[in-house]
Scaffold this motif. Structure first.
Motif, PDB file in Angstrom:
ATOM      1  N   MET A   1       0.960  -0.986  -0.089  1.00 27.41           N
ATOM      2  CA  MET A   1       0.051  -0.064  -0.095  1.00 27.41           C
ATOM      3  C   MET A   1       0.817   1.183   0.075  1.00 27.41           C
ATOM      4  O   MET A   1       1.970   1.354   0.735  1.00 27.41           O
ATOM      5  CB  MET A   1      -0.757  -0.130   1.355  1.00 27.41           C
ATOM      6  CG  MET A   1      -1.493   1.322   1.355  1.00 27.41           C
ATOM      7  SD  MET A   1      -2.443   1.349   3.142  1.00 27.41           S
ATOM      8  CE  MET A   1      -4.016   1.146   2.845  1.00 27.41           C
ATOM      9  N   LYS A   2       0.702   2.112  -0.883  1.00 28.75           N
ATOM     10  CA  LYS A   2       1.530   3.197  -1.085  1.00 28.75           C
ATOM     11  C   LYS A   2       0.530   4.652  -0.394  1.00 28.75           C
ATOM     12  O   LYS A   2      -0.698   4.543  -0.763  1.00 28.75           O
ATOM     13  CB  LYS A   2       1.883   3.705  -2.176  1.00 28.75           C
ATOM     14  CG  LYS A   2       2.927   2.963  -3.005  1.00 28.75           C
ATOM     15  CD  LYS A   2       3.431   3.301  -4.366  1.00 28.75           C
ATOM     16  CE  LYS A   2       4.674   2.768  -4.630  1.00 28.75           C
ATOM     17  NZ  LYS A   2       5.155   3.152  -6.006  1.00 28.75           N
ATOM     18  N   MET A   3       1.315   5.449   0.283  1.00 26.00           N
ATOM     19  CA  MET A   3       0.752   6.807   0.504  1.00 26.00           C
ATOM     20  C   MET A   3       1.234   7.972   0.076  1.00 26.00           C
ATOM     21  O   MET A   3       2.435   7.745  -0.074  1.00 26.00           O
ATOM     22  CB  MET A   3       0.481   6.738   2.384  1.00 26.00           C
ATOM     23  CG  MET A   3      -0.134   5.513   2.753  1.00 26.00           C
ATOM     24  SD  MET A   3      -0.130   5.638   4.720  1.00 26.00           S
ATOM     25  CE  MET A   3      -1.288   6.814   4.939  1.00 26.00           C
ATOM     26  N   LYS A   4       0.558   8.926  -0.096  1.00 25.34           N
ATOM     27  CA  LYS A   4       1.062   9.845  -0.849  1.00 25.34           C
ATOM     28  C   LYS A   4       0.500  11.200   0.085  1.00 25.34           C
ATOM     29  O   LYS A   4      -0.558  11.229   0.560  1.00 25.34           O
ATOM     30  CB  LYS A   4       0.396  10.447  -2.035  1.00 25.34           C
ATOM     31  CG  LYS A   4       0.990  11.498  -2.755  1.00 25.34           C
ATOM     32  CD  LYS A   4       0.418  11.707  -4.239  1.00 25.34           C
ATOM     33  CE  LYS A   4       1.006  12.823  -4.920  1.00 25.34           C
ATOM     34  NZ  LYS A   4       0.546  13.055  -6.149  1.00 25.34           N
TER      35      LYS A   4
END
Length: 87
Positions: A1-4
Motif C-alpha cells: 500500500m502506498k501513501m501520498k
C-alpha cells in the motif's frame, strides 16, 4: 500500500536553552559583557583575547591558564598551541 502526502505542517520547534558559546569565556564561563572572577567591574581592566583558533577568553583567565604547567601553552578549548590573533 502506498501513501501520498498531500500537505505537511510543522507542529513544533525546539532549540537548546543554553547561552551562546560565543558569548562566554571558555575558561570561567562568565559572559563577556561582565568580567572575569578577578575583576571587580567590566571594562578596560578586563580585556578579551582572541586566539588564531578563534576562541576568546578574558585576559586574566587566559594568563592564569597559560601559567599552569599542565596547560602546556595550549588553548583550553581545542588543545592546539595558543597563539594570539594579530589585530
Amino acid at each position: 500500500m502506498k501513501m501520498k502526502i498531500k500537505r505537511w505542517q510543522a507542529v513544533a520547534v525546539w532549540k537548546w536553552d543554553l547561552p551562546d558559546e560565543d558569548d562566554v569565556c571558555g575558561i570561567c564561563r562568565n559572559v563577556f559583557d561582565g568580567c572575569c572572577p578577578d575583576c571587580k567591574s567590566p571594562g578596560d581592566d578586563c580585556p578579551l583575547i582572541w586566539g588564531q583558533c578563534s576562541h576568546v577568553f578574558h585576559m586574566h583567565c587566559l594568563l592564569k591558564w597559560l601559567e599552569q604547567e599542565s596547560s602546556r601553552g595550549q588553548c583550553p578549548m581545542d588543545r592546539r598551541p595558543f597563539v594570539a590573533a594579530s589585530a
